[in-house]
Design a protein around this motif. Structure first.
Motif, PDB file in Angstrom:
ATOM      1  N   TYR A 221      57.345  60.475  66.301  1.00  0.00           N
ATOM      2  CA  TYR A 221      58.003  61.480  66.422  1.00  0.00           C
ATOM      3  C   TYR A 221      58.165  62.066  67.748  1.00  0.00           C
ATOM      4  O   TYR A 221      57.170  62.080  68.509  1.00  0.00           O
TER       5      TYR A 221
ATOM      6  N   ARG B 265      62.045  64.841  66.202  1.00  0.00           N
ATOM      7  CA  ARG B 265      62.868  63.794  65.558  1.00  0.00           C
ATOM      8  C   ARG B 265      62.176  62.636  65.130  1.00  0.00           C
ATOM      9  O   ARG B 265      61.208  62.058  66.012  1.00  0.00           O
ATOM     10  N   ASP B 266      62.560  62.164  63.963  1.00  0.00           N
ATOM     11  CA  ASP B 266      62.072  60.986  63.715  1.00  0.00           C
ATOM     12  C   ASP B 266      62.747  59.712  64.345  1.00  0.00           C
ATOM     13  O   ASP B 266      63.676  59.710  65.271  1.00  0.00           O
ATOM     14  N   ALA B 267      62.330  58.487  63.896  1.00  0.00           N
ATOM     15  CA  ALA B 267      62.760  57.159  64.690  1.00  0.00           C
ATOM     16  C   ALA B 267      64.400  57.123  64.330  1.00  0.00           C
ATOM     17  O   ALA B 267      64.870  56.532  65.093  1.00  0.00           O
ATOM     18  N   GLU B 268      64.997  57.638  63.396  1.00  0.00           N
ATOM     19  CA  GLU B 268      66.508  57.692  63.171  1.00  0.00           C
ATOM     20  C   GLU B 268      67.105  58.968  63.716  1.00  0.00           C
ATOM     21  O   GLU B 268      68.039  59.304  63.210  1.00  0.00           O
ATOM     22  N   SER B 269      66.341  59.741  64.553  1.00  0.00           N
ATOM     23  CA  SER B 269      66.842  60.875  65.178  1.00  0.00           C
ATOM     24  C   SER B 269      67.119  62.225  64.109  1.00  0.00           C
ATOM     25  O   SER B 269      67.962  63.111  64.415  1.00  0.00           O
ATOM     26  N   ARG B 270      66.328  61.979  62.940  1.00  0.00           N
ATOM     27  CA  ARG B 270      66.484  63.228  62.095  1.00  0.00           C
ATOM     28  C   ARG B 270      65.702  64.334  62.375  1.00  0.00           C
ATOM     29  O   ARG B 270      64.377  63.954  62.716  1.00  0.00           O
TER      30      ARG B 270
END
Length: 321
Positions: A14, A32-37
């Motif tokens: 993160y 943001r997580d690995a998928e930019s969420r």
């Protein structure tokens, strides 16, 4: 372990973006997580992370939140409680806290207040259905998102059958939103959360702390005496708030019953023709006047007017060790 302010830009997978909250157990970051969420990452502070009890409390928080499913509760997404910097990841809830909204914009009115009351009751009902007690419901732990409440921060929530981790005699919670039995040193219960619901809804409706300001001792005394100032709570909500703030835990209605009654609130803000959980009808005669002298004075006035008092069925109580 480095100080929280000196942490690298990432923790686990993160990427930390901004600090959005801070409390006794640590700091909450927007990330943001690995998928930019967007997510919210809560990291234990250095002093707390070195305490085995604090780590156990964080693990319990993770287990607690995984048992709760509700649109009105921020659910857990991930966690790592074993590393040098233990953390949990929850759904990011954009918006402002109820405390900030009321302080800045004034009390909630009409449908906005009804949505708040009903959503909070639904959140507590879901928490209790999972066998969990939140223990710190208050305006600062409620986010408003598109007019709907979302309960956050299970930092001191506990599962009733788990080991008690607080020190003997230590009161955890916020003074004006603690139930009388908690102040007296008894175990928190589902009924304690219901009392906090009543105090939080009263704040949202009036813009005032229902038990006033002052020292801890002064506020605690008012809570123990049932001296809430509820002038300004709409007539439709008043009997529900009064019931929730009963000084005796078993006299408070269950959160599920409160949620169902809130769902019946009329759009016009009038008092719904409803029935109490023991069959007692809610009467406008018993709650028509604002509470000027607190709960006890209101009940005396209702009795003199010949109206049947609101006597809810006993609320379920979760017993901790």
């Amino acid at each position: 372990m480095p100080a929280l302010d000196a942490l690298p830009s990432k923790i686990g997978p993160y990427r930390l973006l901004d600090k959005i909250g801070e409390g006794g157990m640590g700091v909450v970051y927007l990330a943001r997580d690995a998928e930019s969420r967007p997510v919210a990452v809560k990291i234990l502070g250095p002093a707390v992370a070195a305490d085995p009890n604090a780590r156990r409390r964080l693990l319990r928080e993770v287990e607690t939140m995984r048992r709760v499913r509700s649109r009105y509760v921020a659910e857990i997404l991930d966690a790592d409680v074993t590393g040098d910097a233990p953390y949990i990841v929850t759904r990011y809830v954009p918006g402002r806290t109820l405390e900030d909204v009321v302080r800045t914009d004034g009390p909630l009115r009409g449908q906005a207040l009804d949505r708040l009351a009903g959503g909070l009751a639904e959140a507590i009902a879901a928490i209790h259905a999972a066998g969990v007690v939140h223990r710190d419901l208050k305006p600062g732990n409620v986010m408003l998102v598109d007019g709907q409440p979302v309960v956050i921060d299970f930092g001191i929530a506990h599962v009733p059958d788990s080991t008690r981790l607080t020190q003997t005699g230590m009161v955890m919670g916020t003074p004006g939103y603690l139930a009388p039995e908690v102040i007296e040193g008894q175990a928190s219960s589902g009924a304690s959360d219901v009392h906090s619901w009543g105090a939080t809804v009263a704040f949202a409706a009036t813009g005032r702390q229902p038990y006033g300001s002052g020292t801890f001792q002064t506020i605690f005394f008012r809570v123990l005496q049932g001296k809430a100032e509820l002038t300004g709570v709409p007539a439709a909500l008043l009997p529900l708030v009064v019931a929730a703030l009963a000084t005796e835990p078993r006299a408070r209605p269950p959160a599920r019953w409160l949620a169902d009654r809130c769902a019946e609130l009329p759009l016009g803000g009038g008092l719904p023709a409803s029935v109490g959980p023991n069959g007692t009808r809610l009467s406008t005669a018993s709650v028509g006047a604002p509470l000027v002298n607190g709960l006890n004075g209101s009940r005396l006035r209702a009795a003199r007017a010949g109206a049947a008092p609101f006597v809810p069925a006993p609320a379920p109580v979760f017993r901790g060790p």
